[in-house]
Design an enzyme around this catalytic site. Sequence first.
Site, mmCIF file in Angstrom:
data_model
loop_
_atom_site.group_PDB
_atom_site.id
_atom_site.type_symbol
_atom_site.label_atom_id
_atom_site.label_comp_id
_atom_site.label_asym_id
_atom_site.label_seq_id
_atom_site.Cartn_x
_atom_site.Cartn_y
_atom_site.Cartn_z
ATOM 1 C CG HIS A 170 -0.268 -0.225 2.642
ATOM 2 N ND1 HIS A 170 0.630 1.091 2.776
ATOM 3 C CD2 HIS A 170 -0.138 -0.994 3.061
ATOM 4 C CE1 HIS A 170 1.202 0.046 4.131
ATOM 5 N NE2 HIS A 170 0.379 -1.466 4.332
ATOM 6 C CD GLN A 185 9.299 -5.087 11.581
ATOM 7 O OE1 GLN A 185 8.476 -6.177 11.468
ATOM 8 N NE2 GLN A 185 9.211 -3.955 11.229
ATOM 9 C CD GLN A 192 6.347 7.037 13.676
ATOM 10 O OE1 GLN A 192 6.657 7.986 12.910
ATOM 11 N NE2 GLN A 192 5.384 7.856 15.108
ATOM 12 N NE ARG A 230 -1.354 -9.209 10.492
ATOM 13 C CZ ARG A 230 -0.406 -9.245 11.405
ATOM 14 N NH1 ARG A 230 0.390 -8.251 10.790
ATOM 15 N NH2 ARG A 230 0.342 -10.273 10.724
ATOM 16 C CG HIS A 271 4.505 -2.024 2.312
ATOM 17 N ND1 HIS A 271 3.211 -1.920 2.108
ATOM 18 C CD2 HIS A 271 5.175 -2.583 3.133
ATOM 19 C CE1 HIS A 271 2.374 -3.427 3.462
ATOM 20 N NE2 HIS A 271 3.678 -3.110 3.294
ATOM 21 C CG MET A 330 -2.439 3.441 4.820
ATOM 22 S SD MET A 330 -2.102 3.674 3.011
ATOM 23 C CE MET A 330 -3.017 4.881 2.425
ATOM 24 C CB SER A 331 -2.562 -1.854 8.892
ATOM 25 O OG SER A 331 -1.686 -3.497 8.581
ATOM 26 C CB VAL A 373 1.691 6.414 4.869
ATOM 27 C CG1 VAL A 373 0.561 6.987 3.841
ATOM 28 C CG2 VAL A 373 3.001 6.742 4.508
ATOM 29 C CG ASP A 400 5.621 -2.632 11.685
ATOM 30 O OD1 ASP A 400 4.633 -3.437 12.200
ATOM 31 O OD2 ASP A 400 5.097 -2.315 10.699
HETATM 32 P P1 AMP Z 1 5.207 -5.218 6.492
HETATM 33 O O1 AMP Z 1 4.314 -5.880 5.406
HETATM 34 O O2 AMP Z 1 3.511 -4.724 6.966
HETATM 35 O O3 AMP Z 1 5.217 -5.908 7.482
HETATM 36 O O4 AMP Z 1 5.814 -3.861 5.729
HETATM 37 C C1 AMP Z 1 6.730 -3.356 5.322
HETATM 38 C C2 AMP Z 1 7.722 -2.264 6.304
HETATM 39 O O5 AMP Z 1 6.853 -0.664 5.565
HETATM 40 C C3 AMP Z 1 8.451 -2.058 7.376
HETATM 41 O O6 AMP Z 1 8.946 -1.304 7.333
HETATM 42 C C4 AMP Z 1 6.956 -1.276 8.402
HETATM 43 O O7 AMP Z 1 7.034 -0.085 9.115
HETATM 44 C C5 AMP Z 1 6.000 -0.607 7.056
HETATM 45 N N1 AMP Z 1 4.991 -0.102 7.011
HETATM 46 C C6 AMP Z 1 3.980 -0.554 7.311
HETATM 47 N N2 AMP Z 1 2.873 0.164 6.744
HETATM 48 C C7 AMP Z 1 2.904 1.106 7.328
HETATM 49 C C8 AMP Z 1 2.333 2.714 7.112
HETATM 50 N N3 AMP Z 1 1.311 2.747 7.503
HETATM 51 N N4 AMP Z 1 3.415 3.250 6.938
HETATM 52 C C9 AMP Z 1 4.363 3.361 6.455
HETATM 53 N N5 AMP Z 1 5.331 2.667 6.912
HETATM 54 C C10 AMP Z 1 4.338 1.499 6.830
#
Ligand code: AMP
Length: 294
Positions: free
Chosen positions: A42, A161, A156, A195, A45, A192-193, A184, A158
């Site tokens: 999204h 993490q 940020q 999930r 990323h 945004m996630s 974001v 996570d």
């Molecule tokens: P994920 O694929 O969800 O494990 O996330 C991959 C990377 O994208 C991680 O470093 C997350 O922290 C980052 N990320 C996920 N959601 C967001 C967001 N809403 N804004 C900025 N970075 C994100």
Amino acid sequence: MNQTVPTPPPIVHTVADLRAAVAPRRHQGVPIGLVPTMGALHAGHASLVTASQAAGAFTVVTIFVNPTQFGPGEDFARYPRNLARDAALLAPAGADLIFAPATEEVYPPGFCTRAEVESLTRHWEGAARPTHFRGVTTVVLKLFNMAQPDFAFFGQKDLQQSVVVRRMVRDLDLPVEVRVCPIVREPDGLAMSSRNVFLSADERRRALCLPSALRDVEERFAAGERSAAILSAALRARIESTPGVQLDYAAIVDAETLEEVSAIAAPSAAIAALRVGATRLLDNALLGPEFRSR
Ligand code: AMP
């Protein structure tokens, strides 16, 4: 009108092909930027990709739903996967290469080595998900060794993490600079996630108590409130008063150590996680003189 659709970046699936694609750029003196993800991409990323491009890096996005960071009963099987859609989303963001390894490429038969960051992983997400960070640090260390990036970009979103990965980089003298990019959000404020797709319309409405409780804490902080007890009580109360939502944790912590603080004197963060239906969501807000309010 002649609109050109950007071409999706090439996809490689093996470490050998990844290294072969990256090596010429490295020899030309171009820095390598790594954006580790689990796909279902999204705009959050994409912002990491943009940050890597802005650093002048040849940008490698890894897409790997890492089984070792999911606990038993978590959502590994239902985690959304769509490589073609992810590649299309990465085209306008300017990614140069996608690395999408199969599970056996990352964890070949007989694999039995782990990277583990200790105390920072016991609280918060680590308490709720005891083997999660060990899976994250193991795969991130492997991805660093596979791609040998100069920069690695994390969100940020996570926060724990990012703190844990930074600690691993320092503790193990890894030659990579970790950069953490802002959260974001959707127009309604929800972080945004990948999930978020699991949320029904009703759950989605309830989930908004999370960003709004954090915004309230930011506003109180901006107005001069420095008592962590008052801020964390407000954070907790706001979430707990929302029907259909189970608070997992909510706290005011030091941004480096993630220990709870009593007064905000150094850079800190309001962190919270909740469950709505079958979905677990987390979010945070940085609190400190150098952090802008949203
Ligand atoms: P994920 O694929 O969800 O494990 O996330 C991959 C990377 O994208 C991680 O470093 C997350 O922290 C980052 N990320 C996920 N959601 C967001 C967001 N809403 N804004 C900025 N970075 C994100």
